[in-house]
Design a protein around this motif. Structure first.
Motif, short mmCIF file in Angstrom:
data_model
loop_
_atom_site.label_atom_id
_atom_site.label_comp_id
_atom_site.label_asym_id
_atom_site.label_seq_id
_atom_site.Cartn_x
_atom_site.Cartn_y
_atom_site.Cartn_z
N MET A 65 0.84 -1.19 0.00
CA MET A 65 0.00 0.00 0.00
C MET A 65 0.88 1.25 0.00
O MET A 65 1.94 1.27 0.60
CB MET A 65 -0.91 0.00 1.23
CG MET A 65 -0.18 0.10 2.55
SD MET A 65 -1.26 0.03 3.97
CE MET A 65 -1.32 -1.72 4.27
N GLY A 66 0.43 2.25 -0.72
CA GLY A 66 1.14 3.52 -0.76
C GLY A 66 2.23 3.61 -1.80
O GLY A 66 2.85 4.66 -1.96
N VAL A 67 2.49 2.53 -2.53
CA VAL A 67 3.58 2.56 -3.51
C VAL A 67 3.19 3.32 -4.78
O VAL A 67 4.05 3.68 -5.57
CB VAL A 67 4.07 1.12 -3.82
CG1 VAL A 67 3.13 0.39 -4.74
CG2 VAL A 67 5.48 1.14 -4.37
N GLY A 68 1.90 3.56 -4.98
CA GLY A 68 1.46 4.34 -6.14
C GLY A 68 0.82 3.53 -7.24
O GLY A 68 0.75 3.99 -8.38
N LYS A 69 0.33 2.36 -6.92
CA LYS A 69 -0.26 1.49 -7.96
C LYS A 69 -1.41 2.18 -8.69
O LYS A 69 -1.49 2.12 -9.91
CB LYS A 69 -0.72 0.16 -7.35
CG LYS A 69 0.41 -0.67 -6.75
CD LYS A 69 -0.07 -1.96 -6.15
CE LYS A 69 -1.04 -1.82 -5.02
NZ LYS A 69 -0.46 -1.38 -3.74
N SER A 70 -2.29 2.84 -7.96
CA SER A 70 -3.44 3.49 -8.60
C SER A 70 -3.02 4.72 -9.40
O SER A 70 -3.42 4.88 -10.56
CB SER A 70 -4.49 3.88 -7.55
OG SER A 70 -5.03 2.73 -6.95
N THR A 71 -2.21 5.56 -8.80
CA THR A 71 -1.78 6.79 -9.49
C THR A 71 -0.93 6.47 -10.72
O THR A 71 -1.17 6.98 -11.81
CB THR A 71 -1.00 7.69 -8.52
OG1 THR A 71 -1.82 7.94 -7.37
CG2 THR A 71 -0.62 9.00 -9.17
N VAL A 72 0.05 5.61 -10.54
CA VAL A 72 0.92 5.22 -11.65
C VAL A 72 0.10 4.44 -12.68
O VAL A 72 0.27 4.63 -13.89
CB VAL A 72 2.13 4.39 -11.14
CG1 VAL A 72 2.87 3.73 -12.29
CG2 VAL A 72 3.06 5.27 -10.33
N GLY A 73 -0.80 3.58 -12.21
CA GLY A 73 -1.64 2.79 -13.12
C GLY A 73 -2.48 3.65 -14.04
O GLY A 73 -2.59 3.36 -15.24
N ARG A 74 -3.09 4.70 -13.49
CA ARG A 74 -3.90 5.61 -14.33
C ARG A 74 -3.04 6.25 -15.41
O ARG A 74 -3.44 6.34 -16.57
CB ARG A 74 -4.53 6.71 -13.46
CG ARG A 74 -5.78 6.29 -12.77
CD ARG A 74 -6.43 7.48 -12.04
NE ARG A 74 -7.38 6.98 -11.07
CZ ARG A 74 -7.09 6.65 -9.82
NH1 ARG A 74 -5.87 6.81 -9.35
NH2 ARG A 74 -8.02 6.17 -9.01
N ARG A 75 -1.86 6.71 -15.03
CA ARG A 75 -0.97 7.37 -15.99
C ARG A 75 -0.43 6.38 -17.03
O ARG A 75 -0.32 6.71 -18.21
CB ARG A 75 0.18 8.05 -15.26
CG ARG A 75 -0.29 9.23 -14.45
CD ARG A 75 0.80 9.79 -13.58
NE ARG A 75 0.27 10.81 -12.71
CZ ARG A 75 0.80 12.00 -12.56
NH1 ARG A 75 1.89 12.33 -13.22
NH2 ARG A 75 0.25 12.87 -11.75
N LEU A 76 -0.10 5.17 -16.58
CA LEU A 76 0.38 4.13 -17.49
C LEU A 76 -0.71 3.79 -18.50
O LEU A 76 -0.46 3.69 -19.70
CB LEU A 76 0.81 2.90 -16.71
CG LEU A 76 1.30 1.70 -17.53
CD1 LEU A 76 2.57 2.06 -18.30
CD2 LEU A 76 1.54 0.50 -16.61
N ALA A 77 -1.93 3.62 -18.01
CA ALA A 77 -3.06 3.30 -18.90
C ALA A 77 -3.26 4.40 -19.93
O ALA A 77 -3.50 4.11 -21.12
CB ALA A 77 -4.33 3.08 -18.08
N ALA A 78 -3.16 5.65 -19.50
CA ALA A 78 -3.33 6.77 -20.44
C ALA A 78 -2.24 6.74 -21.51
O ALA A 78 -2.53 6.94 -22.70
CB ALA A 78 -3.30 8.10 -19.69
N ARG A 79 -1.01 6.46 -21.10
CA ARG A 79 0.10 6.41 -22.07
C ARG A 79 -0.08 5.27 -23.05
O ARG A 79 0.29 5.38 -24.22
CB ARG A 79 1.43 6.25 -21.33
CG ARG A 79 1.88 7.47 -20.55
CD ARG A 79 2.61 8.50 -21.38
NE ARG A 79 3.87 8.05 -21.92
CZ ARG A 79 5.03 8.08 -21.29
NH1 ARG A 79 5.12 8.57 -20.07
NH2 ARG A 79 6.11 7.63 -21.87
N LEU A 80 -0.63 4.14 -22.57
CA LEU A 80 -0.82 2.98 -23.44
C LEU A 80 -2.17 3.01 -24.15
O LEU A 80 -2.46 2.13 -24.96
CB LEU A 80 -0.72 1.69 -22.61
CG LEU A 80 0.66 1.38 -22.05
CD1 LEU A 80 0.59 0.22 -21.07
CD2 LEU A 80 1.64 1.07 -23.18
#
Length: 192
Positions: A26-41
């Protein structure tokens, strides 16, 4: 140490044939990074905890309080199995999802698993801003996270790709993930 990669001009098509599942504490950024990764892909993004809350009609904290962790983990496994349906997407999981052997086997067999790793001090600073984490309620976040890391990191290390998330902009982590996917290797390999 995180290896940064230069941003790509467009989406990386090599990662779009399977779901990409982000795992880690928890807190590593999975949701925040995931949203940005999804947008890039240019892929859909799904937060597994939100999908669980929708399915249950209550928050994760309420599920833990009312039914306990084993009940929650069983529901989590079923929701993640539904999300990994062969459709390419980015999925952020809860910190304990990958610890369940059945859920882990599903993720490893049917998706690209990416372990986001950060030092417990960094995680404690991030999660200390809100009191919404059932496993941290009324406890010292740094101590709990260090104990969880000692137990869970060897299991998270089974993920296909390891990325270290430091105190850097989220885009740096996204770039490292994209580079690791393109290269077919771990970037910034996390310690076990």
């Amino acid at each position: 140490m995180l290896q940064s990669a230069s941003p790509s001009a467009g989406p990386d098509r090599t990662a779009t044939s399977r779901a990409i599942v982000l795992v880690g504490l928890m807190g590593v950024g999975k949701s925040t990074v995931g949203r940005r990764l999804a947008a890039r892909l240019r892929l859909p993004f799904v937060d597994a905890d939100h999908a669980i809350e929708e399915a249950a009609g209550m928050t994760v904290a309420e599920i833990f309080e009312r039914f306990g962790e084993p009940y929650f983990r069983d529901g989590e496994r079923r929701v993640i199995a539904r999300l990994i349906d062969g459709t390419p997407k980015v999925i952020a999981t809860g910190g304990g999802a990958f610890i369940n052997a059945d859920t882990r086997a599903l993720i490893l067999g049917q998706s690209t698993a990416i372990w986001l790793h950060a030092h417990p001090d960094v995680l404690a600073e991030r999660v200390g801003r809100r009191d919404t984490r059932p496993l941290l309620r009324g406890k010292n976040p740094r101590q709990v996270l260090a104990e969880l890391a000692a137990i869970r990191n060897p299991i998270y290390a089974e993920a296909h790709i390891h990325i270290t998330s430091n105190k850097t902009p989220h885009e740096t982590t996204v770039n490292a993930i994209l580079k690791a996917i393109r290269d077919g290797s771990s970037a910034g390999a996390a310690p076990a």
